[in-house]
Design a protein around this motif. Structure first.
Motif, short mmCIF file in Angstrom:
data_model
loop_
_atom_site.label_atom_id
_atom_site.label_comp_id
_atom_site.label_asym_id
_atom_site.label_seq_id
_atom_site.Cartn_x
_atom_site.Cartn_y
_atom_site.Cartn_z
N THR A 109 0.84 -1.21 0.00
CA THR A 109 0.00 0.00 0.00
C THR A 109 0.87 1.26 0.00
O THR A 109 0.59 2.22 -0.72
CB THR A 109 -0.93 0.00 1.22
N SER A 110 1.92 1.25 0.80
CA SER A 110 2.84 2.39 0.80
C SER A 110 3.43 2.61 -0.59
O SER A 110 3.53 3.76 -1.06
CB SER A 110 3.97 2.16 1.81
N GLN A 111 3.80 1.52 -1.24
CA GLN A 111 4.36 1.64 -2.58
C GLN A 111 3.33 2.17 -3.57
O GLN A 111 3.66 2.94 -4.47
CB GLN A 111 4.90 0.28 -3.05
N ALA A 112 2.07 1.76 -3.39
CA ALA A 112 1.01 2.25 -4.28
C ALA A 112 0.83 3.76 -4.13
O ALA A 112 0.65 4.48 -5.11
CB ALA A 112 -0.30 1.52 -3.99
N VAL A 113 0.86 4.24 -2.88
CA VAL A 113 0.75 5.67 -2.64
C VAL A 113 1.92 6.41 -3.30
O VAL A 113 1.73 7.43 -3.97
CB VAL A 113 0.70 5.97 -1.13
N MET A 114 3.12 5.89 -3.11
CA MET A 114 4.28 6.56 -3.68
C MET A 114 4.25 6.54 -5.21
O MET A 114 4.66 7.51 -5.85
CB MET A 114 5.56 5.90 -3.17
N SER A 115 3.74 5.45 -5.79
CA SER A 115 3.64 5.39 -7.25
C SER A 115 2.64 6.41 -7.79
O SER A 115 2.79 6.93 -8.90
CB SER A 115 3.23 3.98 -7.69
N ALA A 116 1.60 6.69 -6.97
CA ALA A 116 0.57 7.65 -7.40
C ALA A 116 0.94 9.08 -7.07
O ALA A 116 0.24 10.01 -7.49
CB ALA A 116 -0.76 7.28 -6.74
N TRP A 117 2.02 9.29 -6.32
CA TRP A 117 2.39 10.64 -5.86
C TRP A 117 2.66 11.60 -7.01
O TRP A 117 2.16 12.73 -7.00
CB TRP A 117 3.60 10.54 -4.94
N PRO A 118 3.42 11.21 -8.05
CA PRO A 118 3.67 12.16 -9.15
C PRO A 118 2.38 12.61 -9.84
O PRO A 118 2.25 13.78 -10.20
CB PRO A 118 4.57 11.36 -10.10
N ALA A 119 1.43 11.68 -10.02
CA ALA A 119 0.16 12.06 -10.65
C ALA A 119 -0.61 13.03 -9.76
O ALA A 119 -1.23 13.98 -10.26
CB ALA A 119 -0.68 10.81 -10.92
#
Length: 443
Positions: free
Chosen positions: A237-247
Motif C-alpha cells: 500500500t505504501s508503494q502504491a501511494v508513492m507510485s501515485a504521488w507524481p500524478a
C-alpha cells in the motif's frame, strides 16, 4: 469581437420570480418521502456496499450516538427522500452534505483564518434546494441534541433561510471579482465562533506531530499504532501511494507544486475518519521539509459517486471522483487548501488534501440559547455565498424574494424531516439490538 448578449439583473430576477408559478415557495415546506421506502437496514447496507465492510460496525456505532449523528452518517437516505421531489430547476454547485458540522475554520494559503464550507465528498452540480434543506434539517437535529426546544430550533431555521435570502440578494449585486474574493473571518462574528477560532488556532501540524507520531526504531518519526483508528499499512500500500504521488502532484495548483516537492513522505498509515466517511480508504502521509520541526500531513481519501447522482440526469460515466470533489471545493470555497489534488491507485479514486492546518468546527453541545440562531444565520450566509459563486444569484434571489414565506416553509420542512430522522434512528437502534447490524461504540 462582439460581446455575448447578457440579460440584465432585473430580467434575471424576474425570471426567478416567475418560477414561483411552477413551485410556490410555500410548497417547499412539504416533506414527502416516497411511500414505498425500502427496508432501512437494506438501504444502509446498499449505500455502504463499496466501503470496507470490517469497519462498518464503527460507523454504525457512531451513528447510534444520536439522531443528528445518524443524520450525518446517512446522507444517502436523505438524498433518496428528497431527490425525487420537485425543484425550481436553478442549478448551483452543491456541497451535497450541508449540515452544521460541515462548516468550519481553516487556514487560507496566506495563513489567515477563514470560516467556510469544508466537506465536499458529495459535491456536484444540482438543485440549490437540496443543500439548503439538508442544512435546515441539521439545525433542528442539532438543536434537539443541545437540549433546545423545537420553537427555538424553528426560529434558528428561519434565521438561516433569512440570511441565505439576504445574502443571495447582496451577492447578486456584487461584481464577479468582489464575490470571488468575499470571505468570512472568524473574528468578525464574536461569541458565535469563539470556540471554533480557539480550536483552529491550536490545530497545527506541529501539535499533530506530537499527538499521532512517535520515534521510529531507526530514528526519525512514524505514526503511532492505534488500530483500528490509526494503523500501519502493508508495504504494498505504501508503494502504491508513492507510485501515485507524481500524478497527484500534477493536480496541485502549479504555484504550489514546487513547495510540495520540498517535502519528503516518510510514513503512511490507515486512518478511520468522521462518521459518514467511515469505511472509505483513508491514508495519511507524514512528510518532512527542512528538518524534524517542519512536518506536513497529507490525507488520501477514496471517493465514491455522490449520493445525489441517481437523482440527476446521467453523465458520461468517466468522472474521476477525487477530481469531482476537488473541483467542487475550488468552486465553492473562497480560499482553498494549497495542496488539494487527486490521484488514483488500487482501482480507487482519491482526493488529497492536508490533514491538519488550523481546522476546527463547532461543538453541538454549545448551540444553546441565542447561539443556535446566530450560528444558523452565519451558516445560511456562507451557503448563499457558495451558491452565488456557482449559480445565477440574481435568478435565485428573484425566486427567494423579500418576504418570509420560504423561511417559514423551510422551518416546517426541517421539523418534519427531523421527526423522520428520529423515527429512522429508532428503527436503526432496533436493528442493532436485534443483531441485523453490528455496532461498535466508544471508538
Amino acid at each position: 469581437m462582439d460581446a455575448l448578449p447578457r440579460s440584465s439583473l432585473a430580467e434575471r430576477r424576474s425570471a426567478g420570480k416567475a418560477l414561483r408559478d411552477r413551485l410556490p415557495r410555500t410548497d417547499q415546506g412539504a416533506f414527502a418521502p416516497p411511500g414505498d421506502r425500502p427496508d432501512l437496514v437494506a438501504r444502509l447496507k446498499a449505500h455502504n456496499a463499496l466501503r470496507i465492510q470490517d469497519l462498518l460496525p464503527i460507523k454504525w456505532g457512531r451513528m447510534a450516538a444520536s439522531p443528528f449523528s445518524f443524520f450525518r452518517g446517512s446522507a444517502g437516505l436523505f438524498a433518496a427522500d428528497l431527490g425525487p421531489g420537485p425543484v425550481t430547476g436553478i442549478e448551483v454547485q452543491l456541497c451535497g452534505d450541508a449540515h452544521l458540522l460541515n462548516l468550519g475554520a481553516y487556514a487560507a494559503p496566506d495563513g489567515h483564518l477563514v470560516f467556510d464550507l469544508n466537506d465536499f465528498d458529495e459535491s456536484l452540480a444540482g438543485p440549490w434546494e437540496w443543500d439548503l434543506k439538508r442544512l435546515c434539517a441539521s439545525v433542528v437535529l442539532a438543536g434537539r441534541e443541545a437540549g433546545q426546544s423545537d420553537r427555538s430550533a424553528q426560529d434558528a431555521v428561519a434565521a438561516l433561510v433569512w440570511a441565505y435570502r439576504e445574502g443571495m440578494a447582496r451577492f447578486a449585486e456584487m461584481k464577479p471579482l468582489e464575490l470571488v474574493r468575499f470571505d468570512v473571518l472568524p473574528g468578525d462574528h464574536g461569541p458565535v465562533l469563539k470556540d471554533v477560532l480557539a480550536k483552529a488556532t491550536r490545530d497545527t501540524p506541529a501539535r499533530l506531530l506530537d499527538k499521532v507520531t512517535e520515534e521510529a526504531a531507526g530514528g526519525g518519526r512514524r505514526f503511532q499504532a492505534h488500530p483500528p483508528l490509526l494503523a500501519p499499512v502493508p508495504e504494498a500500500t505504501s508503494q502504491a501511494v508513492m507510485s501515485a504521488w507524481p500524478a497527484y502532484r500534477e493536480t496541485v495548483v502549479p504555484g504550489r507544486q514546487r513547495v510540495l516537492e520540498a517535502y519528503e513522505p516518510v510514513d503512511i498509515a490507515f486512518r478511520v475518519v468522521g462518521t459518514g466517511s467511515v469505511g472509505t480508504t483513508c491514508l495519511v502521509a507524514l512528510c518532512f521539509g527542512r528538518g524534524p520541526d517542519d512536518p506536513l500531513f497529507l490525507q488520501f481519501k477514496s471517493e465514491e459517486p455522490s449520493v445525489w447522482t441517481p437523482y440527476l440526469p446521467p453523465g458520461d460515466g468517466t468522472v474521476h471522483q477525487g477530481r469531482r470533489v476537488a473541483l467542487g471545493q475550488h468552486r465553492m470555497q473562497t480560499w482553498v487548501d494549497p495542496f488539494l489534488g487527486w490521484t488514483r491507485f488500487e482501482d480507487r479514486d482519491f482526493l488529497v488534501r492536508q490533514w491538519s492546518d488550523h481546522k476546527a468546527s463547532i461543538s453541538v453541545e454549545v448551540l444553546k440559547g441565542p447561539l443556535l440562531k446566530d450560528y444558523a444565520g452565519l451558516c445560511g450566509g456562507i451557503l448563499a455565498k457558495a451558491h452565488a459563486r456557482t449559480g445565477d444569484a440574481a435568478m435565485l434571489a428573484g425566486y427567494l424574494g423579500d418576504g418570509d414565506k420560504l423561511d417559514q416553509a423551510l422551518a416546517g420542512f426541517a421539523q418534519a424531516c427531523a421527526d423522520q430522522v428520529e423515527r429512522d434512528h429508532q428503527r436503526f437502534l432496533s436493528a442493532v439490538r436485534e443483531g441485523a447490524l453490528s455496532a461498535l461504540t466508544g471508538l
